[in-house]
Design an enzyme around this catalytic site. Structure first.
Site, PDB file in Angstrom:
ATOM      1  CB  CYS A   1       3.762  -1.817  13.507  1.00  0.00           C
ATOM      2  SG  CYS A   1       3.831  -1.588  11.729  1.00  0.00           S
TER       3      CYS A   1
ATOM      4  CB  CYS B   1       1.571   6.298  11.590  1.00  0.00           C
ATOM      5  SG  CYS B   1       2.120   7.865  10.987  1.00  0.00           S
TER       6      CYS B   1
ATOM      7  CB  CYS C   1       3.274   7.722   2.944  1.00  0.00           C
ATOM      8  SG  CYS C   1       3.803   6.533   4.163  1.00  0.00           S
TER       9      CYS C   1
ATOM     10  CD  GLU D   1      -2.880  -1.087   2.406  1.00  0.00           C
ATOM     11  OE1 GLU D   1      -4.076  -1.291   2.200  1.00  0.00           O
ATOM     12  OE2 GLU D   1      -2.410  -0.897   3.538  1.00  0.00           O
TER      13      GLU D   1
ATOM     14  CB  CYS E   1       7.969  -4.874   8.274  1.00  0.00           C
ATOM     15  SG  CYS E   1       9.395  -4.240   9.210  1.00  0.00           S
TER      16      CYS E   1
HETATM   17  N1  SAH Z   1       9.794   0.864   9.438  1.00  0.00           N
HETATM   18  C1  SAH Z   1       9.956   2.259   9.575  1.00  0.00           C
HETATM   19  C2  SAH Z   1       9.035   3.075   8.705  1.00  0.00           C
HETATM   20  C3  SAH Z   1       7.595   2.628   8.577  1.00  0.00           C
HETATM   21  S1  SAH Z   1       6.544   2.806   9.955  1.00  0.00           S
HETATM   22  C4  SAH Z   1       9.841   2.686  11.019  1.00  0.00           C
HETATM   23  O1  SAH Z   1       9.420   1.877  11.833  1.00  0.00           O
HETATM   24  O2  SAH Z   1      10.233   3.795  11.322  1.00  0.00           O
HETATM   25  C5  SAH Z   1       6.200   4.567  10.015  1.00  0.00           C
HETATM   26  C6  SAH Z   1       5.890   5.067  11.422  1.00  0.00           C
HETATM   27  O3  SAH Z   1       4.620   4.581  11.899  1.00  0.00           O
HETATM   28  C7  SAH Z   1       6.919   4.622  12.461  1.00  0.00           C
HETATM   29  O4  SAH Z   1       7.317   5.700  13.262  1.00  0.00           O
HETATM   30  C8  SAH Z   1       6.139   3.616  13.251  1.00  0.00           C
HETATM   31  O5  SAH Z   1       6.662   3.446  14.535  1.00  0.00           O
HETATM   32  C9  SAH Z   1       4.756   4.220  13.251  1.00  0.00           C
HETATM   33  N2  SAH Z   1       3.715   3.292  13.681  1.00  0.00           N
HETATM   34  C10 SAH Z   1       3.715   1.949  13.604  1.00  0.00           C
HETATM   35  N3  SAH Z   1       2.570   1.438  14.129  1.00  0.00           N
HETATM   36  C11 SAH Z   1       1.827   2.492  14.552  1.00  0.00           C
HETATM   37  C12 SAH Z   1       0.540   2.622  15.153  1.00  0.00           C
HETATM   38  N4  SAH Z   1      -0.214   1.555  15.422  1.00  0.00           N
HETATM   39  N5  SAH Z   1       0.084   3.855  15.445  1.00  0.00           N
HETATM   40  C13 SAH Z   1       0.831   4.953  15.148  1.00  0.00           C
HETATM   41  N6  SAH Z   1       2.039   4.890  14.552  1.00  0.00           N
HETATM   42  C14 SAH Z   1       2.545   3.669  14.270  1.00  0.00           C
HETATM   43 FE1  SF4 Z   2       8.442  -2.649  10.590  1.00  0.00          FE
HETATM   44 FE2  SF4 Z   2       6.192  -1.557  11.499  1.00  0.00          FE
HETATM   45 FE3  SF4 Z   2       8.315  -1.790  13.096  1.00  0.00          FE
HETATM   46 FE4  SF4 Z   2       8.361  -0.012  11.072  1.00  0.00          FE
HETATM   47  S1  SF4 Z   2       7.004   0.028  12.845  1.00  0.00           S
HETATM   48  S2  SF4 Z   2       9.989  -1.471  11.671  1.00  0.00           S
HETATM   49  S3  SF4 Z   2       7.154  -1.134   9.535  1.00  0.00           S
HETATM   50  S4  SF4 Z   2       7.151  -3.487  12.204  1.00  0.00           S
END
Ligand code: SAH
Ligand code: SF4
Length: 343
Positions: A122, A336, A108, A95, A115
């Site tokens: 996440c 996010c 984005c 996505e 991942c």
């Molecule tokens: N893998 C990278 C980039 C993708 S995630 C990383 O982890 O930084 C992008 C952002 O979304 C990250 O800061 C991650 O911590 C945040 N994120 C993940 N799950 C989330 C959630 N349930 N609610 C809000 N932000 C979340």
């Molecule tokens: Fe992977 Fe989600 Fe953790 Fe980012 S926040 S490293 S996408 S598992």
């Protein structure tokens, strides 16, 4: 490089040049013309490239010029955010999200199918990991969104599915292509990469020739708590992460953004803001507080407004610049952490 350029969007400018002169036996300026069609006009079908002769267009078509992700779905949020679901040639789905702020647009993009890092909060992490995306598959998401929008997108953020610094080769190649003046010509300041803290990758980014912006997902200021939320912290504990951030700052001169997903009763105690200030001392960071977005199967909750305010008040007291990120696209699960490419 293969004679048959079935993955044209993965090609660097030099690869275009050598394909044009070596395979097509055409002069070098044809490479500029082709890149202009693809990256400037978003024309991906060579039969519409009207300043090329019919004979050349036919020859290029035989080489099946540009392979793009197939759009499966385009969901629109009531706040204008759009979420796209794409299918790659092998059937893998990812996505991307297109955010429309009144003054600028941001794409984005995803860099991996799923991942491998499994952060507990996440949705992408819960879905597991299938494979890395190629540079062309990353660029394809961006270009097709520009095509759909009918204009250039101002910024790209690597904050979709996956960990960009576990796919350094393809992510850096996609940035070189997007940044190249003869290709998309997107400035480094308009490119942001978010990492969960892959230390060698942060060092690579510090040494990378294009000064792109860095966001670090911190979420907790001590190893005990961070280790529970983010398994990667066991491999790269905070001391090594902070060291790498200092190295990045010294090399690039850029200010780092800290992402802090705030979760009720988990990491919202104001005492953690004080711990964070001590940990980040000397880095001059900007903190983005992201209110936790619910994901299916998740057990966390978003803190009540008052608790978020108390945490921010502690940051203010500590003179740490911060903002609470405006949430976008929660109604279509595009915010996010909510991307999972479900069917
Ligand atoms: N893998 C990278 C980039 C993708 S995630 C990383 O982890 O930084 C992008 C952002 O979304 C990250 O800061 C991650 O911590 C945040 N994120 C993940 N799950 C989330 C959630 N349930 N609610 C809000 N932000 C979340
Ligand atoms: Fe992977 Fe989600 Fe953790 Fe980012 S926040 S490293 S996408 S598992």
């Amino acid at each position: 490089m293969n004679d048959d350029i079935r993955d044209a969007l993965s090609m660097s400018y030099d690869e275009w040049l050598s394909w044009v002169t070596g395979v097509l036996k055409e002069p070098r300026f044809r490479a500029d013309q082709l890149c202009q069609w693809v990256y400037g006009k978003k024309i991906l079908d060579c039969h519409s490239m009207t300043n090329l002769s019919k004979e050349l267009r036919d020859r290029i078509a035989c080489e099946s010029l540009v392979k793009i992700p197939v759009q499966i779905r385009d969901l629109k949020s009531k706040d204008g955010t759009r979420k796209f679901l794409w299918q790659m040639e092998d059937g893998c789905r990812v996505e991307s999200v297109l955010l429309d702020h009144s003054s600028h647009t941001t794409a984005c993009v995803s860099c991996q199918v799923g991942c491998p890092l499994g952060c507990v909060f996440c949705a992408t992490g819960k879905a597991g990991y299938t494979r890395d995306l190629t540079a062309g598959e990353i660029i394809g998401q961006f270009l097709v969104m520009e095509q759909r929008l009918g204009k250039n997108i101002n910024n790209i953020v690597f904050m979709g599915m996956g960990e960009p610094l576990l796919n350094v080769e393809n992510v850096f190649k996609s940035i070189r292509i997007l940044n190249h003046p003869k290709m998309r010509n997107l400035g480094g300041r308009h490119i942001t990469l978010s990492t969960s803290g892959v230390v060698p990758g942060i060092r690579d980014l510090a040494d990378f020739e294009i000064p792109v912006r860095l966001s670090v997902s911190l979420h907790a200021p001590n190893d005990a708590l961070r280790g529970k939320l983010m398994p990667i912290n066991k491999k790269y504990p905070l001391s090594t992460l902070i060291e790498a951030m200092h190295y990045y700052k010294k090399r690039s001169g850029e200010r780092i953004t800290i992402e802090y997903v705030i979760m009720d009763g988990v990491n919202d105690d104001p005492s953690l803001a004080f711990e964070m200030a001590a940990l980040l001392d000397g880095l001059g960071v900007y903190v983005n507080i992201i209110s936790y977005n619910s994901v299916s199967g998740g057990t966390m909750k978003r803190p009540p407004e008052g608790k978020i305010k108390a945490f921010c008040a502690a940051l203010t007291e500590l003179s740490i610049e911060h903002e609470v990120r405006r949430e976008k696209g929660t109604d279509i699960m595009a915010a996010c952490g909510q991307l999972a490419a479900q069917q």
